[in-house]
Design a protein around this motif. Sequence first.
Motif, PDB file in Angstrom:
ATOM      1  N   ARG A   1     -19.621  -2.972 -13.959  1.00 49.32           N
ATOM      2  CA  ARG A   1     -18.818  -3.948 -14.671  1.00 49.32           C
ATOM      3  C   ARG A   1     -19.305  -4.036 -16.118  1.00 49.32           C
ATOM      4  NH1 ARG A   1     -20.474 -10.246 -13.115  1.00 49.32           N
ATOM      5  NH2 ARG A   1     -22.338 -10.287 -14.419  1.00 49.32           N
ATOM      6  N   CYS A   2     -18.397  -4.416 -16.964  1.00 53.69           N
ATOM      7  CA  CYS A   2     -18.727  -4.498 -18.385  1.00 53.69           C
ATOM      8  C   CYS A   2     -19.739  -5.627 -18.593  1.00 53.69           C
ATOM      9  CB  CYS A   2     -17.449  -4.772 -19.179  1.00 53.69           C
ATOM     10  SG  CYS A   2     -17.770  -5.036 -20.923  1.00 53.69           S
ATOM     11  N   PRO A   3     -20.833  -5.348 -19.292  1.00 46.64           N
ATOM     12  CA  PRO A   3     -21.829  -6.407 -19.515  1.00 46.64           C
ATOM     13  C   PRO A   3     -21.340  -7.491 -20.468  1.00 46.64           C
ATOM     14  CG  PRO A   3     -22.422  -4.424 -20.721  1.00 46.64           C
ATOM     15  CD  PRO A   3     -21.224  -4.070 -19.891  1.00 46.64           C
ATOM     16  N   VAL A   4     -20.289  -7.190 -21.244  1.00 42.83           N
ATOM     17  CA  VAL A   4     -19.789  -8.164 -22.221  1.00 42.83           C
ATOM     18  C   VAL A   4     -18.792  -9.118 -21.568  1.00 42.83           C
ATOM     19  CG1 VAL A   4     -18.642  -8.463 -24.460  1.00 42.83           C
ATOM     20  CG2 VAL A   4     -20.060  -6.430 -24.044  1.00 42.83           C
ATOM     21  N   CYS A   5     -17.746  -8.574 -20.939  1.00 45.49           N
ATOM     22  CA  CYS A   5     -16.660  -9.422 -20.430  1.00 45.49           C
ATOM     23  C   CYS A   5     -16.563  -9.425 -18.905  1.00 45.49           C
ATOM     24  CB  CYS A   5     -15.334  -8.980 -21.038  1.00 45.49           C
ATOM     25  SG  CYS A   5     -14.831  -7.322 -20.520  1.00 45.49           S
ATOM     26  N   HIS A   6     -17.430  -8.646 -18.245  1.00 46.38           N
ATOM     27  CA  HIS A   6     -17.517  -8.616 -16.775  1.00 46.38           C
ATOM     28  C   HIS A   6     -16.294  -8.015 -16.092  1.00 46.38           C
ATOM     29  CE1 HIS A   6     -20.867 -11.925 -16.763  1.00 46.38           C
ATOM     30  NE2 HIS A   6     -21.180 -10.851 -17.465  1.00 46.38           N
TER      31      HIS A   6
ATOM     32  N   LEU B   1     -15.625   2.608 -19.925  1.00 41.64           N
ATOM     33  CA  LEU B   1     -14.744   1.830 -20.789  1.00 41.64           C
ATOM     34  C   LEU B   1     -14.139   0.684 -19.987  1.00 41.64           C
ATOM     35  CD1 LEU B   1     -13.149   1.731 -23.547  1.00 41.64           C
ATOM     36  CD2 LEU B   1     -11.412   3.134 -22.400  1.00 41.64           C
ATOM     37  N   CYS B   2     -14.144  -0.545 -20.582  1.00 42.83           N
ATOM     38  CA  CYS B   2     -13.527  -1.671 -19.884  1.00 42.83           C
ATOM     39  C   CYS B   2     -12.131  -1.927 -20.451  1.00 42.83           C
ATOM     40  CB  CYS B   2     -14.418  -2.909 -19.991  1.00 42.83           C
ATOM     41  SG  CYS B   2     -14.132  -3.879 -21.463  1.00 42.83           S
ATOM     42  N   PRO B   3     -11.306  -2.741 -19.773  1.00 44.65           N
ATOM     43  CA  PRO B   3      -9.927  -2.962 -20.240  1.00 44.65           C
ATOM     44  C   PRO B   3      -9.877  -3.647 -21.608  1.00 44.65           C
ATOM     45  CG  PRO B   3     -10.225  -3.804 -18.000  1.00 44.65           C
ATOM     46  CD  PRO B   3     -11.574  -3.423 -18.497  1.00 44.65           C
ATOM     47  N   ASN B   4     -10.962  -4.318 -21.999  1.00 44.16           N
ATOM     48  CA  ASN B   4     -10.985  -4.969 -23.307  1.00 44.16           C
ATOM     49  C   ASN B   4     -11.560  -4.082 -24.404  1.00 44.16           C
ATOM     50  OD1 ASN B   4      -9.852  -7.424 -22.363  1.00 44.16           O
ATOM     51  ND2 ASN B   4     -11.832  -7.929 -21.434  1.00 44.16           N
ATOM     52  N   GLY B   5     -11.770  -2.832 -24.078  1.00 40.22           N
ATOM     53  CA  GLY B   5     -12.167  -1.867 -25.110  1.00 40.22           C
ATOM     54  C   GLY B   5     -13.661  -1.738 -25.345  1.00 40.22           C
ATOM     55  N   HIS B   6     -14.489  -2.404 -24.548  1.00 41.94           N
ATOM     56  CA  HIS B   6     -15.944  -2.210 -24.693  1.00 41.94           C
ATOM     57  C   HIS B   6     -16.309  -0.858 -24.087  1.00 41.94           C
ATOM     58  CE1 HIS B   6     -15.567  -6.757 -24.468  1.00 41.94           C
ATOM     59  NE2 HIS B   6     -15.904  -6.495 -25.726  1.00 41.94           N
ATOM     60  N   ASN B   7     -17.048  -0.084 -24.863  1.00 40.05           N
ATOM     61  CA  ASN B   7     -17.216   1.329 -24.576  1.00 40.05           C
ATOM     62  C   ASN B   7     -18.700   1.680 -24.552  1.00 40.05           C
ATOM     63  OD1 ASN B   7     -17.156   4.092 -24.654  1.00 40.05           O
ATOM     64  ND2 ASN B   7     -15.611   4.234 -26.270  1.00 40.05           N
TER      65      ASN B   7
END
Length: 315
Positions: free
Chosen positions: A29-34, A45-51
Amino acid sequence: MRKACDTMQSEKIYLPDPVSNAATTSFLRCPVCHEQMTHLAQAYLCPNGHNFTIAKQGYVNVLLAHQRKSKQPGDSKEMVSSRAHFLDQGYYQPLSEQVNEEILACLTANEQTGHETVVDVGCGEGYCLARLQEAFASHSLLGRRSAHFVGLDISKTAIRRATRRSRHITWVVASVASLPLMDASCSMILSVFAPINIAEFMRVLEPRGKLLLATPGPSHLYELREVLYEDVVEHSQADFLEHASTSFEVVRSERVLFDVQMENATDIMSLYHMTPFFWKSSSQAHARVEQLEVLKTHADVYVRTLQKVEAHKEQ
Ligand SMILES: [Zn+2]
């Protein structure tokens, strides 16, 4: 199976298994937005663009700046080298074998045979997890099952070293304070002499998921501690089990005792360097260890298997 694709530097880049050049859903899971991340050929890559780029050695670093308490958190290069040297001599092989036996027995008994995800939280330079993955792959029954092995550590140096042990493991730089794993995504967690986060372990384990915990027993490395301290205090065991009693139940407990006999100063210093005693001892104690040419001590380790206790509430 491993595959390689060319990078711009014409070096080979090896991707963790399962390997595909197509995008696949990841359990990370993305560490920024989970949000759940997608595994691309060279990044997550997460759906919010954190890469998060997969390094050429094959690991991914998802540790955020505010999660670092220092520039290089976790074990330093010297500590990682000492640990790798010591473990490569086979001194802790009996512990690794006991861990493998316990985990393979749990996985064999696991009736949810679709897919296993085994995560070593605080895997260091990967000795235990790499041996576990090899034992799993060569197991007559389990070897046919789909499984994913993940090694997490806060030390980038340790994870980089770990990539040399196995290309069949997903190596991740991350903090135990916030595991980069989806809820209920793991069959088993492995924690060998590593920091414990009960809330995070509960979150990422699937229902009835298991935790394999290896912690020092009362007389662990007693003879080394006799060299260091005038009064040797036995390791206390109570804390974790008391805190975890509402979250986990102990389903198996083994105490593993074996000799650790070293006959050269390099191995002795390597062991000393990988213990917490190295940071807690006086300069006089350091000097006493440095003079040792032979040390016969023993390992005393509790290897416990705990099962997640389900909360009594409606989903
Ligand atoms: Zn994100």
